[in-house]
Design a protein around this motif. Structure first.
Motif, PDB file in Angstrom:
ATOM      1  N   ALA A  51      22.147  -1.026   8.948  1.00  0.00           N
ATOM      2  CA  ALA A  51      22.013  -0.169   7.766  1.00  0.00           C
ATOM      3  C   ALA A  51      21.060  -0.852   6.794  1.00  0.00           C
ATOM      4  O   ALA A  51      21.113  -2.064   6.612  1.00  0.00           O
ATOM      5  CB  ALA A  51      23.370   0.029   7.108  1.00  0.00           C
ATOM      6  N   THR A  52      20.192  -0.045   6.177  1.00  0.00           N
ATOM      7  CA  THR A  52      19.309  -0.559   5.133  1.00  0.00           C
ATOM      8  C   THR A  52      19.800   0.000   3.805  1.00  0.00           C
ATOM      9  O   THR A  52      19.869   1.224   3.635  1.00  0.00           O
ATOM     10  CB  THR A  52      17.850  -0.126   5.389  1.00  0.00           C
ATOM     11  N   VAL A  53      20.165  -0.898   2.897  1.00  0.00           N
ATOM     12  CA  VAL A  53      20.739  -0.490   1.617  1.00  0.00           C
ATOM     13  C   VAL A  53      19.732  -0.746   0.511  1.00  0.00           C
ATOM     14  O   VAL A  53      19.212  -1.849   0.368  1.00  0.00           O
ATOM     15  CB  VAL A  53      22.036  -1.270   1.319  1.00  0.00           C
ATOM     16  N   VAL A  54      19.472   0.309  -0.282  1.00  0.00           N
ATOM     17  CA  VAL A  54      18.589   0.178  -1.441  1.00  0.00           C
ATOM     18  C   VAL A  54      19.419   0.471  -2.684  1.00  0.00           C
ATOM     19  O   VAL A  54      20.085   1.505  -2.770  1.00  0.00           O
ATOM     20  CB  VAL A  54      17.399   1.174  -1.337  1.00  0.00           C
ATOM     21  N   ASP A  55      19.387  -0.439  -3.636  1.00  0.00           N
ATOM     22  CA  ASP A  55      20.071  -0.262  -4.917  1.00  0.00           C
ATOM     23  C   ASP A  55      19.176   0.631  -5.765  1.00  0.00           C
ATOM     24  O   ASP A  55      18.093   0.232  -6.173  1.00  0.00           O
ATOM     25  CB  ASP A  55      20.256  -1.636  -5.559  1.00  0.00           C
ATOM     26  N   TYR A  61      21.320   3.957  -1.780  1.00  0.00           N
ATOM     27  CA  TYR A  61      20.690   4.844  -0.813  1.00  0.00           C
ATOM     28  C   TYR A  61      20.664   4.064   0.492  1.00  0.00           C
ATOM     29  O   TYR A  61      20.048   2.999   0.593  1.00  0.00           O
ATOM     30  CB  TYR A  61      19.281   5.241  -1.256  1.00  0.00           C
ATOM     31  N   ILE A  62      21.372   4.584   1.494  1.00  0.00           N
ATOM     32  CA  ILE A  62      21.537   3.864   2.755  1.00  0.00           C
ATOM     33  C   ILE A  62      20.903   4.670   3.878  1.00  0.00           C
ATOM     34  O   ILE A  62      21.194   5.856   4.037  1.00  0.00           O
ATOM     35  CB  ILE A  62      23.030   3.629   3.056  1.00  0.00           C
ATOM     36  N   THR A  63      20.046   4.010   4.617  1.00  0.00           N
ATOM     37  CA  THR A  63      19.391   4.656   5.752  1.00  0.00           C
ATOM     38  C   THR A  63      19.719   3.885   7.034  1.00  0.00           C
ATOM     39  O   THR A  63      20.026   2.690   7.002  1.00  0.00           O
ATOM     40  CB  THR A  63      17.863   4.720   5.569  1.00  0.00           C
ATOM     41  N   ILE A 104      26.110  -4.476  -1.723  1.00  0.00           N
ATOM     42  CA  ILE A 104      25.071  -5.468  -1.452  1.00  0.00           C
ATOM     43  C   ILE A 104      25.707  -6.821  -1.107  1.00  0.00           C
ATOM     44  O   ILE A 104      25.292  -7.489  -0.179  1.00  0.00           O
ATOM     45  CB  ILE A 104      24.122  -5.618  -2.670  1.00  0.00           C
ATOM     46  N   LYS A 105      26.740  -7.219  -1.828  1.00  0.00           N
ATOM     47  CA  LYS A 105      27.392  -8.509  -1.571  1.00  0.00           C
ATOM     48  C   LYS A 105      28.352  -8.446  -0.396  1.00  0.00           C
ATOM     49  O   LYS A 105      28.748  -9.465   0.145  1.00  0.00           O
ATOM     50  CB  LYS A 105      28.136  -8.980  -2.825  1.00  0.00           C
TER      51      LYS A 105
END
Length: 188
Positions: free
Chosen positions: A111-115, A121-123, A169-170
């Protein structure tokens, strides 16, 4: 079970089209229901047939509802998704389901997580066709869970609120689960 339902032996017997003496024999351990009656008994008492046969209707241990112990079940036939916070006997489409075991994300299921200003926003770089797709994403914190259903042929992405009490994120106070139709449950 009959007493829990607040019913008399006669009422049960009338519903099942048998004699109340038969019900009395069963309750005294002097006989057993015919196999053909088990389905009807199961529905009437709202109890699993296996539990009737075992004579075991013990309650599970009292759980505090800790979301860190959440379990997910997916029916292999219809795709139904069920979750529980404690021990449960879950079945769907006539099959007993076992809880899925989450695996740590690998390079094919990352998963790629953008704050992104108040939300995540997770892709996922994952196929989304009718035979291989992500079926759901579940964001679980210490006090809540958010379930998002995904469908084949849609983009594999979700928006999650940041105010859920956890920090994705953590990864220490929240968890992100996602289910691949071919490879099972993953955790980020």
């Amino acid at each position: 079970m009959r007493k829990e339902k607040g019913m008399t032996q006669k009422q049960i017997a009338d519903q099942m089209h048998i004699s109340d003496k038969t019900i009395s024999k069963w309750e005294r351990g002097l006989g057993c229901p015919d196999v053909s009656l088990l389905g009807e008994l199961s529905q009437l008492y709202e109890v699993n047939i296996e539990k009737i046969l075992l004579g075991n209707l013990e309650s599970n241990d009292l759980e505090t509802g800790n979301l860190k112990r959440i379990k997910f079940y997916v029916c292999p036939d219809c795709g139904n998704v069920i979750s529980s916070l404690g021990d449960a006997d879950i079945s769907c489409c006539g099959r007993k389901l076992t809880p899925l075991v989450a695996k740590p994300a690998d390079e094919k299921h990352i998963a790629t997580v953008v704050d992104d200003e108040g939300e995540y926003y997770i892709t996922f770089d994952h196929e989304m066709n009718k035979t291989h797709f992500l079926s759901f994403v579940a964001y679980v914190t210490s006090d809540r869970s958010l379930f998002i259903k995904l469908y084949p042929e849609q983009y594999a992405a979700v928006h999650l609120p940041k105010n859920g009490g956890g920090n994705l994120i953590k990864k220490n106070s929240s968890r992100l689960y996602y289910y691949c139709s071919q490879h099972g449950l993953w955790i980020f």
